[in-house]
Design a protein around this motif. Structure first.
Motif, PDB file in Angstrom:
ATOM      1  N   ASP A  42     -38.457 -13.349   9.757  1.00  0.00           N
ATOM      2  CA  ASP A  42     -39.517 -12.741  10.091  1.00  0.00           C
ATOM      3  C   ASP A  42     -39.806 -11.474  10.022  1.00  0.00           C
ATOM      4  O   ASP A  42     -39.126 -11.359  11.226  1.00  0.00           O
ATOM      5  CB  ASP A  42     -40.954 -13.519  10.372  1.00  0.00           C
ATOM      6  CG  ASP A  42     -41.490 -14.576   9.298  1.00  0.00           C
ATOM      7  OD1 ASP A  42     -41.143 -15.119   8.370  1.00  0.00           O
ATOM      8  OD2 ASP A  42     -42.068 -15.409  10.443  1.00  0.00           O
ATOM      9  N   PHE A  43     -40.028 -10.079   9.524  1.00  0.00           N
ATOM     10  CA  PHE A  43     -39.839  -9.288   9.953  1.00  0.00           C
ATOM     11  C   PHE A  43     -41.378  -8.537  10.889  1.00  0.00           C
ATOM     12  O   PHE A  43     -42.145  -9.066  11.150  1.00  0.00           O
ATOM     13  CB  PHE A  43     -40.526  -8.323   8.651  1.00  0.00           C
ATOM     14  CG  PHE A  43     -40.469  -6.593   8.237  1.00  0.00           C
ATOM     15  CD1 PHE A  43     -38.738  -6.104   9.136  1.00  0.00           C
ATOM     16  CD2 PHE A  43     -40.914  -6.205   8.715  1.00  0.00           C
ATOM     17  CE1 PHE A  43     -38.682  -4.611   9.314  1.00  0.00           C
ATOM     18  CE2 PHE A  43     -40.755  -4.194   9.205  1.00  0.00           C
ATOM     19  CZ  PHE A  43     -39.830  -3.994   9.205  1.00  0.00           C
ATOM     20  N   ASP A  44     -40.191  -8.051  11.846  1.00  0.00           N
ATOM     21  CA  ASP A  44     -41.127  -7.403  13.334  1.00  0.00           C
ATOM     22  C   ASP A  44     -40.591  -6.122  13.439  1.00  0.00           C
ATOM     23  O   ASP A  44     -39.794  -5.805  13.491  1.00  0.00           O
ATOM     24  CB  ASP A  44     -40.901  -8.764  14.467  1.00  0.00           C
ATOM     25  CG  ASP A  44     -40.185  -8.942  15.012  1.00  0.00           C
ATOM     26  OD1 ASP A  44     -38.956  -8.024  14.733  1.00  0.00           O
ATOM     27  OD2 ASP A  44     -39.647  -9.820  15.430  1.00  0.00           O
ATOM     28  N   GLU A  45     -41.118  -5.964  14.760  1.00  0.00           N
ATOM     29  CA  GLU A  45     -41.188  -4.418  15.335  1.00  0.00           C
ATOM     30  C   GLU A  45     -39.369  -4.201  15.953  1.00  0.00           C
ATOM     31  O   GLU A  45     -39.182  -3.186  15.688  1.00  0.00           O
ATOM     32  CB  GLU A  45     -42.147  -4.313  16.550  1.00  0.00           C
ATOM     33  CG  GLU A  45     -42.012  -2.442  17.189  1.00  0.00           C
ATOM     34  CD  GLU A  45     -43.045  -2.246  17.866  1.00  0.00           C
ATOM     35  OE1 GLU A  45     -44.212  -2.156  17.901  1.00  0.00           O
ATOM     36  OE2 GLU A  45     -43.209  -3.039  19.598  1.00  0.00           O
ATOM     37  N   GLU A  46     -38.877  -5.334  16.494  1.00  0.00           N
ATOM     38  CA  GLU A  46     -37.778  -5.660  16.786  1.00  0.00           C
ATOM     39  C   GLU A  46     -36.723  -5.491  15.787  1.00  0.00           C
ATOM     40  O   GLU A  46     -35.556  -4.609  15.532  1.00  0.00           O
ATOM     41  CB  GLU A  46     -37.527  -6.362  17.375  1.00  0.00           C
ATOM     42  CG  GLU A  46     -36.064  -6.548  18.468  1.00  0.00           C
ATOM     43  CD  GLU A  46     -35.554  -7.384  19.100  1.00  0.00           C
ATOM     44  OE1 GLU A  46     -36.252  -7.897  19.200  1.00  0.00           O
ATOM     45  OE2 GLU A  46     -33.910  -8.258  19.333  1.00  0.00           O
ATOM     46  N   ALA A  47     -36.858  -5.864  14.814  1.00  0.00           N
ATOM     47  CA  ALA A  47     -36.111  -6.112  13.199  1.00  0.00           C
ATOM     48  C   ALA A  47     -36.131  -4.521  12.787  1.00  0.00           C
ATOM     49  O   ALA A  47     -35.452  -3.183  12.309  1.00  0.00           O
ATOM     50  CB  ALA A  47     -36.717  -6.754  12.550  1.00  0.00           C
ATOM     51  N   GLN A  48     -37.031  -3.714  12.833  1.00  0.00           N
ATOM     52  CA  GLN A  48     -37.539  -2.685  12.692  1.00  0.00           C
ATOM     53  C   GLN A  48     -36.723  -1.061  13.236  1.00  0.00           C
ATOM     54  O   GLN A  48     -36.366  -0.492  12.877  1.00  0.00           O
ATOM     55  CB  GLN A  48     -39.027  -2.151  12.205  1.00  0.00           C
ATOM     56  CG  GLN A  48     -39.835  -1.211  11.130  1.00  0.00           C
ATOM     57  CD  GLN A  48     -40.767  -0.572  11.140  1.00  0.00           C
ATOM     58  OE1 GLN A  48     -41.284  -1.010  12.101  1.00  0.00           O
ATOM     59  NE2 GLN A  48     -41.517  -0.140  10.392  1.00  0.00           N
ATOM     60  N   SER A  49     -36.976  -2.141  14.749  1.00  0.00           N
ATOM     61  CA  SER A  49     -36.413  -0.599  15.648  1.00  0.00           C
ATOM     62  C   SER A  49     -34.445  -0.725  15.691  1.00  0.00           C
ATOM     63  O   SER A  49     -34.004   0.394  15.578  1.00  0.00           O
ATOM     64  CB  SER A  49     -36.553  -0.700  16.826  1.00  0.00           C
ATOM     65  OG  SER A  49     -38.306  -0.828  17.006  1.00  0.00           O
ATOM     66  N   MET A 196     -40.745   5.049   7.455  1.00  0.00           N
ATOM     67  CA  MET A 196     -39.567   3.948   8.426  1.00  0.00           C
ATOM     68  C   MET A 196     -38.879   2.930   7.362  1.00  0.00           C
ATOM     69  O   MET A 196     -39.892   3.102   6.355  1.00  0.00           O
ATOM     70  CB  MET A 196     -40.796   3.522  10.050  1.00  0.00           C
ATOM     71  CG  MET A 196     -40.680   4.729  10.897  1.00  0.00           C
ATOM     72  SD  MET A 196     -41.178   4.405  12.394  1.00  0.00           S
ATOM     73  CE  MET A 196     -40.137   2.935  12.917  1.00  0.00           C
ATOM     74  N   MET A 197     -38.152   2.643   7.692  1.00  0.00           N
ATOM     75  CA  MET A 197     -37.598   1.531   6.453  1.00  0.00           C
ATOM     76  C   MET A 197     -39.015   0.589   6.528  1.00  0.00           C
ATOM     77  O   MET A 197     -38.668   0.151   7.768  1.00  0.00           O
ATOM     78  CB  MET A 197     -36.680   0.518   6.925  1.00  0.00           C
ATOM     79  CG  MET A 197     -35.469   1.303   6.559  1.00  0.00           C
ATOM     80  SD  MET A 197     -33.459   0.944   7.583  1.00  0.00           S
ATOM     81  CE  MET A 197     -32.906   2.742   7.268  1.00  0.00           C
ATOM     82  N   ASP A 198     -39.736  -0.390   5.675  1.00  0.00           N
ATOM     83  CA  ASP A 198     -40.138  -1.222   5.377  1.00  0.00           C
ATOM     84  C   ASP A 198     -39.418  -2.416   5.520  1.00  0.00           C
ATOM     85  O   ASP A 198     -37.698  -2.176   5.573  1.00  0.00           O
ATOM     86  CB  ASP A 198     -40.766  -1.193   5.095  1.00  0.00           C
ATOM     87  CG  ASP A 198     -40.722  -0.639   3.410  1.00  0.00           C
ATOM     88  OD1 ASP A 198     -39.318  -1.567   3.062  1.00  0.00           O
ATOM     89  OD2 ASP A 198     -41.038  -0.494   2.503  1.00  0.00           O
ATOM     90  N   GLU A 199     -40.204  -3.413   5.210  1.00  0.00           N
ATOM     91  CA  GLU A 199     -38.714  -4.833   5.661  1.00  0.00           C
ATOM     92  C   GLU A 199     -37.725  -5.245   4.269  1.00  0.00           C
ATOM     93  O   GLU A 199     -36.765  -5.044   4.147  1.00  0.00           O
ATOM     94  CB  GLU A 199     -40.269  -5.974   5.537  1.00  0.00           C
ATOM     95  CG  GLU A 199     -39.064  -7.445   5.156  1.00  0.00           C
ATOM     96  CD  GLU A 199     -40.037  -8.917   5.525  1.00  0.00           C
ATOM     97  OE1 GLU A 199     -41.565  -8.234   5.272  1.00  0.00           O
ATOM     98  OE2 GLU A 199     -39.524  -9.224   4.988  1.00  0.00           O
TER      99      GLU A 199
END
Length: 247
Positions: A42-49, A196-199
């Motif tokens: 699942d997409f989360d803040e760590e993945a986005q960062s 910022m990159m979305d999922e």
């Protein structure tokens, strides 16, 4: 099965080149493993960062390893240079590994590929240069497709849907914008949250990175002079096993 093994191959012979590829392979495994986690979970803040960073490191390390397997001197020079006591982290290095120069040709393509007037010093040995494509990639691609056909293997549809003359030009066309896109995530060019990159954007970039790298890595094992190439059956097995780790 790991991407590091597929990209860097394996060798029972010890030496500086093998040690360097083992180091790159470990890095590829570490960062591609994190990228896979971000892609599959699942997409989360760590993945986005950190997703773009992990994918770009994977892409850069994989290209560096393939350059090293095709041109061991280049890799050994860089390893030896960085091992010197005088190496400075903060000082720009003219002879360091560069995306433009080692992966993409620095100069404009020559009008004619083979001409007696060409200065050999100006014939690019970059991973995607026209001469490396003609000498290494195109024959290897044909060998790879022959192997896949003769063994009646499935799971190689992306490769079998193209041809030897288009493989590197298509790969170049994918890698250039991919590198740029991932770099934006690394350097944090975003001054507004809305870009910022979305999922979807991030996961597409990670998936494209892993796809491009695994395709290149598989074909590399059909280049007869490529260092640490795997047995063809093992290369196919490693490729299929890795591709099953993501959709």
């Amino acid at each position: 099965m790991t991407l590091g093994t597929l990209v860097c191959g394996a060798s029972a012979v010890a030496g500086a080149a093998s040690t360097t590829l083992d180091h790159l392979g470990a890095s590829i495994d570490r960062f591609s493993g994190k990228a896979l986690t971000y892609l599959n979970n699942d997409f989360d803040e760590e993945a986005q960062s950190f997703g773009a960073f992990c994918a770009r490191v994977t892409l850069e390390n994989a290209c560096a390893a393939l350059v090293g397997r095709l041109d061991s001197f280049r890799m050994l020079y860089l390893a030896e240079f960085q091992a010197q006591g005088a190496y400075e982290y903060g000082k720009p290095t003219k002879s360091g590994f560069k995306w433009t120069g080692d992966v993409f040709s620095e100069d404009k393509p020559l009008n004619t590929l083979w001409n007696s007037d060409h200065d050999s010093a100006k014939v690019s040995r970059a991973l995607f240069s026209p001469h490396v494509d003609a000498v290494h990639w195109q024959p290897a691609f044909n060998e790879a497709l022959d192997y896949v056909a003769n063994e009646s293997l499935s799971g190689f549809e992306e490769l079998t849907s193209t041809d030897a003359g288009s493989f590197i030009s298509i790969t170049k066309g994918q890698c250039a914008p991919l590198y740029s896109k991932l770099s934006k995530g690394v350097h944090w060019d975003f001054f507004v949250a809305s870009v910022m990159m979305d999922e979807g954007t991030l996961k597409d970039a990670i998936r494209d990175c892993l796809t491009v790298v695994s395709n290149l890595a598989f074909v590399s094992h059909f280049i007869p002079t490529c260092y640490r190439s795997l047995d063809r059956a093992q290369a196919a097995s490693e490729y299929l096993a890795f591709r099953e780790t993501f959709q």
